[in-house]
Design a protein around this motif. Structure first.
Motif: not given
Length: 294
Positions: A70-77, A223-231, A284-287, A290-294
């Motif tokens: 959840p540190l860098f997120l890119m989304k088309k809008k 890998n990091s907790e960030t990457k594996i949990k997100t996957l 906390n960062l994933m929460k 959250e709208g961008y992660i999933y």
């Protein structure tokens, strides 16, 4: 006379509060660069220390171009890139505190490219989920960490049964162990942790690693907790076949980086982090995003 003094004092308080509130609401001017500029034309721009930033009234931050939730997120809008994430918010906070414009240069293909960019003076600060490694510390200076990640294994559930009887020490010494690692600091971590294993680098880790584990082409990934949990959260069915395991006692400290010339900048950032930036954990960062992660 006393009332008059009190009146002046109260007015002074309200005046001060108005200044603080307006400063808090001031938006930072941000320019996102998704392609590298022509550095020959930027010879006048010198990146090194805090004096350079204040002189040009611009903070240049270098980052990896790939989404790193959840540190860098890119989304088309609306046909435009909507960028957010903790790294971007942190860069905005620093620019705001310095009273300067922010250029967020999110156009580097690899994490190591971000490190090299800061070493060459292409930016003032590198903010890109950067782990501390000995190799990188020879090129740049690290700030204090602003996030601490955990290191996780991801292993095929059937293979886990094979290794269940083995201790971590036995696993580390296993010469038949095959590991695929993202092209990141985790290559260095894996080589240190598993000196006898057959380690390979894998591109497009997010989309390819699950298939390799399910087909048993490799035994595990690190890998990091960030990457594996997100996957796993983005693909819940993977949990039927794959199991994450925390590597106890191993932390992944995420920090910013600056050029070796940037000692004053490093000192300022560390004080800023301590005073203004709450220390975050990954859950906390994933929460938060959250709208961008999933």
């Amino acid at each position: 006379m006393l009332l008059n003094k009190v009146g002046i004092f109260v007015s002074a308080i309200f005046f001060f509060c108005e200044i603080v509130i307006s400063a808090e609401n001031t938006e930072v001017e941000v320019e996102y660069q998704t392609t590298l500029p022509d550095f020959k034309k930027e010879r006048g721009i010198i990146c090194g220390d805090i004096d350079d930033i204040l002189k040009r009234k611009t903070l240049i931050v270098c980052s990896n171009k790939d989404t790193n939730r959840p540190l860098f997120l890119m989304k088309k809008k609306n046909k435009k890139f909507d960028l957010t994430g903790e790294d971007i918010e942190l860069a905005k906070k620093i620019a705001k505190a310095l009273g300067v414009k922010l250029i967020f240069r999110c156009c580097y293909s690899r994490y190591e490219d971000v490190v090299d960019a800061i070493k060459k003076g292409e930016g003032d600060i590198g903010i890109s989920h950067l782990s501390y490694t000995i190799h990188r510390s020879r090129k740049v200076l690290y700030t204090n960490p602003y996030v601490v990640d955990k290191k996780l294994f991801l292993i095929n559930r059937q293979m886990l049964e094979t290794y269940r009887s083995k201790s971590i020490k036995e696993l580390i010494k296993d010469k038949n162990l095959t590991i695929a690692i993202e092209d990141s600091s985790y290559l260095e971590f894996a080589e240190t942790l598993f000196p006898n294993a057959k380690i390979s680098s894998i591109s497009d880790w997010d989309n390819r690693i699950a298939g390799k584990l399910k087909k048993k082409e490799i035994m595990l990934t690190l890998n990091s907790e960030t990457k594996i949990k997100t996957l796993l959260r983005r693909n819940p069915k993977l949990s039927l076949n794959l199991v994450p395991l925390i590597l106890q006692g191993e932390k992944d400290c995420i920090s910013m980086i600056v050029n070796f010339k940037g000692l004053k900048l490093l000192n300022w950032i560390n004080k800023f982090l301590k005073a203004e930036v709450p220390f975050e954990n990954i859950d906390n960062l994933m929460k938060k995003y959250e709208g961008y992660i999933y």
